[in-house]
Design an enzyme around this catalytic site. Sequence first.
Site, PDB file in Angstrom:
ATOM      1  N   GLY A  40      35.374  40.022  45.442  1.00  0.00           N
ATOM      2  CA  GLY A  40      35.867  39.004  44.515  1.00  0.00           C
ATOM      3  C   GLY A  40      36.071  37.661  45.195  1.00  0.00           C
ATOM      4  O   GLY A  40      36.990  36.912  44.857  1.00  0.00           O
ATOM      5  N   ALA A  42      33.814  35.125  45.325  1.00  0.00           N
ATOM      6  CA  ALA A  42      32.999  34.017  44.818  1.00  0.00           C
ATOM      7  C   ALA A  42      33.887  32.887  44.321  1.00  0.00           C
ATOM      8  O   ALA A  42      33.460  31.735  44.251  1.00  0.00           O
ATOM      9  CB  ALA A  42      32.091  34.509  43.688  1.00  0.00           C
ATOM     10  N   SER A  43      35.129  33.211  43.980  1.00  0.00           N
ATOM     11  CA  SER A  43      35.994  32.201  43.378  1.00  0.00           C
ATOM     12  C   SER A  43      37.459  32.433  43.755  1.00  0.00           C
ATOM     13  O   SER A  43      37.792  33.429  44.398  1.00  0.00           O
ATOM     14  CB  SER A  43      35.745  32.247  41.862  1.00  0.00           C
ATOM     15  N   GLY A  44      38.318  31.490  43.378  1.00  0.00           N
ATOM     16  CA  GLY A  44      39.775  31.650  43.456  1.00  0.00           C
ATOM     17  C   GLY A  44      40.339  32.035  44.811  1.00  0.00           C
ATOM     18  O   GLY A  44      39.975  31.496  45.854  1.00  0.00           O
ATOM     19  N   ILE A  45      41.243  33.009  44.780  1.00  0.00           N
ATOM     20  CA  ILE A  45      41.978  33.441  45.979  1.00  0.00           C
ATOM     21  C   ILE A  45      41.027  33.970  47.051  1.00  0.00           C
ATOM     22  O   ILE A  45      41.177  33.671  48.237  1.00  0.00           O
ATOM     23  CB  ILE A  45      42.994  34.544  45.576  1.00  0.00           C
ATOM     24  N   ASP A  64      30.638  40.074  45.455  1.00  0.00           N
ATOM     25  CA  ASP A  64      31.121  39.713  44.114  1.00  0.00           C
ATOM     26  C   ASP A  64      30.087  40.091  43.066  1.00  0.00           C
ATOM     27  O   ASP A  64      28.881  40.169  43.354  1.00  0.00           O
ATOM     28  CB  ASP A  64      31.408  38.203  44.047  1.00  0.00           C
ATOM     29  N   ASN A 114      39.949  42.457  46.920  1.00  0.00           N
ATOM     30  CA  ASN A 114      40.589  41.366  46.170  1.00  0.00           C
ATOM     31  C   ASN A 114      40.068  41.234  44.741  1.00  0.00           C
ATOM     32  O   ASN A 114      40.731  40.652  43.889  1.00  0.00           O
ATOM     33  CB  ASN A 114      40.354  40.066  46.963  1.00  0.00           C
ATOM     34  N   TYR A 181      47.495  45.413  32.898  1.00  0.00           N
ATOM     35  CA  TYR A 181      47.338  44.710  34.176  1.00  0.00           C
ATOM     36  C   TYR A 181      48.455  45.092  35.146  1.00  0.00           C
ATOM     37  O   TYR A 181      48.206  45.390  36.314  1.00  0.00           O
ATOM     38  CB  TYR A 181      47.324  43.198  33.922  1.00  0.00           C
ATOM     39  N   LYS A 185      48.278  46.856  38.921  1.00  0.00           N
ATOM     40  CA  LYS A 185      48.762  46.219  40.151  1.00  0.00           C
ATOM     41  C   LYS A 185      49.859  47.055  40.820  1.00  0.00           C
ATOM     42  O   LYS A 185      49.948  47.105  42.049  1.00  0.00           O
ATOM     43  CB  LYS A 185      49.237  44.787  39.849  1.00  0.00           C
TER      44      LYS A 185
HETATM   45  P1  NAD Z   1      39.162  34.677  40.077  1.00  0.00           P
HETATM   46  O1  NAD Z   1      38.702  34.940  38.695  1.00  0.00           O
HETATM   47  O2  NAD Z   1      39.011  33.319  40.633  1.00  0.00           O
HETATM   48  O3  NAD Z   1      38.496  35.714  41.100  1.00  0.00           O
HETATM   49  C1  NAD Z   1      38.270  37.053  40.789  1.00  0.00           C
HETATM   50  C2  NAD Z   1      36.919  37.411  41.351  1.00  0.00           C
HETATM   51  O4  NAD Z   1      36.702  38.821  41.189  1.00  0.00           O
HETATM   52  C3  NAD Z   1      35.766  36.693  40.639  1.00  0.00           C
HETATM   53  O5  NAD Z   1      34.938  36.034  41.564  1.00  0.00           O
HETATM   54  C4  NAD Z   1      35.050  37.810  39.916  1.00  0.00           C
HETATM   55  O6  NAD Z   1      33.654  37.598  39.764  1.00  0.00           O
HETATM   56  C5  NAD Z   1      35.348  38.998  40.811  1.00  0.00           C
HETATM   57  N1  NAD Z   1      35.161  40.272  40.123  1.00  0.00           N
HETATM   58  C6  NAD Z   1      35.603  40.628  38.899  1.00  0.00           C
HETATM   59  N2  NAD Z   1      35.171  41.868  38.587  1.00  0.00           N
HETATM   60  C7  NAD Z   1      34.466  42.301  39.654  1.00  0.00           C
HETATM   61  C8  NAD Z   1      33.743  43.504  39.929  1.00  0.00           C
HETATM   62  N3  NAD Z   1      33.699  44.502  39.052  1.00  0.00           N
HETATM   63  N4  NAD Z   1      33.140  43.617  41.128  1.00  0.00           N
HETATM   64  C9  NAD Z   1      33.181  42.601  42.027  1.00  0.00           C
HETATM   65  N5  NAD Z   1      33.794  41.440  41.804  1.00  0.00           N
HETATM   66  C10 NAD Z   1      34.436  41.298  40.625  1.00  0.00           C
HETATM   67  O7  NAD Z   1      40.713  35.084  40.079  1.00  0.00           O
HETATM   68  P2  NAD Z   1      41.764  35.220  41.266  1.00  0.00           P
HETATM   69  O8  NAD Z   1      43.059  34.824  40.681  1.00  0.00           O
HETATM   70  O9  NAD Z   1      41.314  34.576  42.504  1.00  0.00           O
HETATM   71  O10 NAD Z   1      41.786  36.802  41.436  1.00  0.00           O
HETATM   72  C11 NAD Z   1      41.709  37.438  42.687  1.00  0.00           C
HETATM   73  C12 NAD Z   1      42.739  38.557  42.726  1.00  0.00           C
HETATM   74  O11 NAD Z   1      44.056  37.990  42.705  1.00  0.00           O
HETATM   75  C13 NAD Z   1      42.678  39.520  41.559  1.00  0.00           C
HETATM   76  O12 NAD Z   1      42.830  40.842  42.038  1.00  0.00           O
HETATM   77  C14 NAD Z   1      43.876  39.130  40.722  1.00  0.00           C
HETATM   78  O13 NAD Z   1      44.354  40.203  39.959  1.00  0.00           O
HETATM   79  C15 NAD Z   1      44.844  38.731  41.805  1.00  0.00           C
HETATM   80  N6  NAD Z   1      45.963  37.888  41.397  1.00  0.00           N
HETATM   81  C16 NAD Z   1      45.760  36.700  40.777  1.00  0.00           C
HETATM   82  C17 NAD Z   1      46.855  35.935  40.408  1.00  0.00           C
HETATM   83  C18 NAD Z   1      46.682  34.625  39.694  1.00  0.00           C
HETATM   84  O14 NAD Z   1      47.662  34.158  39.097  1.00  0.00           O
HETATM   85  N7  NAD Z   1      45.530  33.998  39.734  1.00  0.00           N
HETATM   86  C19 NAD Z   1      48.160  36.360  40.710  1.00  0.00           C
HETATM   87  C20 NAD Z   1      48.317  37.572  41.354  1.00  0.00           C
HETATM   88  C21 NAD Z   1      47.224  38.328  41.709  1.00  0.00           C
END
Ligand code: NAD
Length: 295
Positions: A40, A42-45, A64, A114, A181, A185
Site C-alpha cells: 500500500g 503507492a500513496s499516503g502513509i 500496491d 500497510n 473497519y 484494526k
Molecule cells: P491511502 O489510500 O493513501 O493508501 C492505501 C494504499 O493501500 C493505496 O495505495 C491502495 O492502493 C493500497 N491498497 C488498497 N487495497 C489494496 C490491496 N488489496 N492490495 C494492495 N494494496 C492495496 O490511505 P492511507 O491512509 O495511507 O492508508 C494506509 C494505511 O493506514 C491503511 O492501512 C489505513 O487503514 C491506515 N490508517 C489510515 C489513517 C488515515 O486517517 N488516513 C489512520 C489510521 C490508519
Amino acid sequence: RIGLSKNVSIARAVVAGSFNRRLSTDTGRKLEGKVALITGAASGIGKETAEKFISNGAKVVIADIQHQLGQETAEELGPNASFIACDVTKESDVSNAVDFTISRYNQLDIMHSNAGVTCRSAPSVVDLDLEVFDKVMGINVRGTLAAIKHSSRVMIPRRSGSILCTGSITGVMGGLAQPTYSVSKSAIIGIVKSVAAELCRYGIRINCISPSGIETPLLMEEMKRHYPGVGDPQLVKIIQGTGALQGAYCEPTDVANAALYLASNDAKYVSGHNLVVDGGFTAFKTLALPAPDSV
Ligand code: NAD
C-alpha cells in the site's frame, strides 16, 4: 616515548571511534544497507514511509494494487525504489512480492504491512453488510497475515528482521469508526501481539503503528461519503481538528517517523508494541465535572 606515543594513538582512536559513533547517531542514516517491502505504498502513509526509509539509506519495494500510481511513485522516489504489482488478498501476490524483493536486493530486512481500506458505514450494526465485512477483513486482516507469513518465511532463516503493521486508533477504542473497519484494526493489533510471541525466538521484531486521522485518499473518500457536497479544504480542516493536542495535527510524516524508529536499531528491544500516533487522544477522557464556582 614509544609507550607514550602508543597511548596517544590509542586515545586518538578512542576519540575518533566515539566521534564516529556520535556522527552515526546524530546525522547517520538509520537504515543504511537495509531492504524494505511496503504494501500500500503507492500513496499516503506508505508512500511517505517509503520516502523516509530511502532517505535513511534503505532500498524500498513498493507493493500496491494500483499499478500506474505505484510505478509513478517508484519513479518519483528514485533509483532506490521499485514497484511490484500486488493485491494483498491474493497470497500468491504477497509471496511473489517477497520473492521479487529477494531476487532484486538479496535480502528482506523490513516488511511494512500497510495496505488497507475502509468502507461505507452502516447506520446501525443491525444493517451491517457481512459481505463488505468479509471484503474489508480480507484486505486489512488476511492481507496483514499474508505479509507476516511470507516475510517470516525469509526472515526466520536469517534470524533477523523487523515487521511493521499499520493499525489505527479505531482499533484501540470504540466509537471512532464504523465497526467493520474498527474490528479489522483491532485484529491487527492482536495479530502483532500474538505473532511477536513466536518471532521473538528468531530475533525478529514485530510492531504495530496506530495513527489518528490523516487526509489521505482513504480518509478523504470516507469523509466525502459522510459530508456529500462539502469541498476538500473544509474536509481537511475537519480532519485536522479532530485531535486533542493543541497546535498540531497528525501528518503522514509523523507515522513515517514512527515506522523509521520501529524499523531501525533504535528500537532493537521493542517488539509486540502498538505505537499510537494520536497526540494522546486515546490515552485519556476528561470527566464532565461542573466548574467549582457553579456548584
Ligand atoms: P491511502 O489510500 O493513501 O493508501 C492505501 C494504499 O493501500 C493505496 O495505495 C491502495 O492502493 C493500497 N491498497 C488498497 N487495497 C489494496 C490491496 N488489496 N492490495 C494492495 N494494496 C492495496 O490511505 P492511507 O491512509 O495511507 O492508508 C494506509 C494505511 O493506514 C491503511 O492501512 C489505513 O487503514 C491506515 N490508517 C489510515 C489513517 C488515515 O486517517 N488516513 C489512520 C489510521 C490508519
